[in-house]
Design a protein around this motif. Sequence first.
Motif, mmCIF file in Angstrom:
data_model
loop_
_atom_site.group_PDB
_atom_site.id
_atom_site.type_symbol
_atom_site.label_atom_id
_atom_site.label_comp_id
_atom_site.label_asym_id
_atom_site.label_seq_id
_atom_site.Cartn_x
_atom_site.Cartn_y
_atom_site.Cartn_z
ATOM 1 N N ARG A 158 1.673 -1.442 8.338
ATOM 2 C CA ARG A 158 1.794 0.007 8.251
ATOM 3 C C ARG A 158 2.654 0.401 7.048
ATOM 4 N NH1 ARG A 158 2.138 2.472 14.319
ATOM 5 N NH2 ARG A 158 0.195 1.564 15.068
ATOM 6 N N ALA A 159 2.678 -0.435 6.048
ATOM 7 C CA ALA A 159 3.451 -0.163 4.834
ATOM 8 C C ALA A 159 3.021 1.175 4.228
ATOM 9 C CB ALA A 159 3.240 -1.286 3.823
ATOM 10 N N PRO A 160 3.987 1.967 3.736
ATOM 11 C CA PRO A 160 3.661 3.293 3.212
ATOM 12 C C PRO A 160 2.995 3.311 1.838
ATOM 13 C CG PRO A 160 6.007 2.884 3.039
ATOM 14 C CD PRO A 160 5.421 1.715 3.769
ATOM 15 N N LYS A 161 3.136 2.253 1.073
ATOM 16 C CA LYS A 161 2.503 2.214 -0.244
ATOM 17 C C LYS A 161 1.105 1.658 -0.080
ATOM 18 C CE LYS A 161 6.497 2.135 -3.140
ATOM 19 N NZ LYS A 161 6.940 1.709 -4.441
ATOM 20 N N ARG A 162 0.096 2.542 -0.261
ATOM 21 C CA ARG A 162 -1.291 2.210 0.033
ATOM 22 C C ARG A 162 -2.203 2.771 -1.048
ATOM 23 N NH1 ARG A 162 -0.602 0.445 5.011
ATOM 24 N NH2 ARG A 162 -2.802 0.179 5.481
ATOM 25 N N PRO A 163 -3.432 2.256 -1.194
ATOM 26 C CA PRO A 163 -4.350 2.824 -2.188
ATOM 27 C C PRO A 163 -4.563 4.332 -1.979
ATOM 28 C CG PRO A 163 -5.225 0.766 -1.343
ATOM 29 C CD PRO A 163 -4.019 1.100 -0.505
ATOM 30 N N ASN A 164 -4.678 4.750 -0.733
ATOM 31 C CA ASN A 164 -4.710 6.169 -0.373
ATOM 32 C C ASN A 164 -3.478 6.381 0.506
ATOM 33 O OD1 ASN A 164 -7.265 7.142 -1.516
ATOM 34 N ND2 ASN A 164 -8.152 5.616 -0.140
ATOM 35 N N PRO A 165 -2.403 6.919 -0.047
ATOM 36 C CA PRO A 165 -1.123 6.973 0.676
ATOM 37 C C PRO A 165 -1.117 8.005 1.811
ATOM 38 C CG PRO A 165 -0.929 8.042 -1.455
ATOM 39 C CD PRO A 165 -2.308 7.453 -1.395
ATOM 40 N N ILE A 166 -1.787 7.613 2.907
ATOM 41 C CA ILE A 166 -1.910 8.487 4.064
ATOM 42 C C ILE A 166 -1.138 7.869 5.217
ATOM 43 C CG2 ILE A 166 -3.525 9.459 5.755
ATOM 44 C CD1 ILE A 166 -5.632 9.404 3.482
ATOM 45 N N GLY A 167 -0.317 8.680 5.881
ATOM 46 C CA GLY A 167 0.456 8.238 7.030
ATOM 47 C C GLY A 167 -0.078 8.831 8.314
ATOM 48 N N LEU A 168 0.241 8.157 9.407
ATOM 49 C CA LEU A 168 -0.199 8.577 10.733
ATOM 50 C C LEU A 168 0.947 8.348 11.711
ATOM 51 C CD1 LEU A 168 -2.575 9.269 12.758
ATOM 52 C CD2 LEU A 168 -2.927 6.802 12.898
#
Length: 159
Positions: free
Chosen positions: A83-93
Amino acid sequence: MELTPIGIIHSPYTDLKNMPIQPKGASDVISQIELYPQYAPGLSDLAGFSHIYLIYHFHKSTTYQLKVTPFLDKVERGLFATRAPKRPNPIGLSVVKLISIENNILTIQGADVLNGTPLLDIKPYIQKFDAPQNATSGWMQAQSDEIKNKRSDDRFTND
């Protein structure tokens, strides 16, 4: 279609370091969502739900790596198994408790979100739909107290 924020999440967290890493770590924290007024009619009938999903933009995230060491592990893992916050599409849930709705302001409990985070969407949590039986958590073996007490470090704050 481009994603457009529908509001802003206001929380006590002003620095990415030392934040809770999951909603469980912010279980007693009260925050507010300021929904933009034009979206307020969409809140009709939401008050009957005890919990809601917040879908938001990790607006401070500008890079990502496909292999990361998660906060609750010492082993490098594939990004999509974390669930790392740095993502290709930086979307959180996050799933949070809905305390109240007053006009376009939602008071919530349990948000592990940086103050000023753009909110993309709200969805109701529906236990009959969202709590699958016999679910497993892969490599994650952390206990509830460990998750609740773990805070972020600089692992995902530096670009």
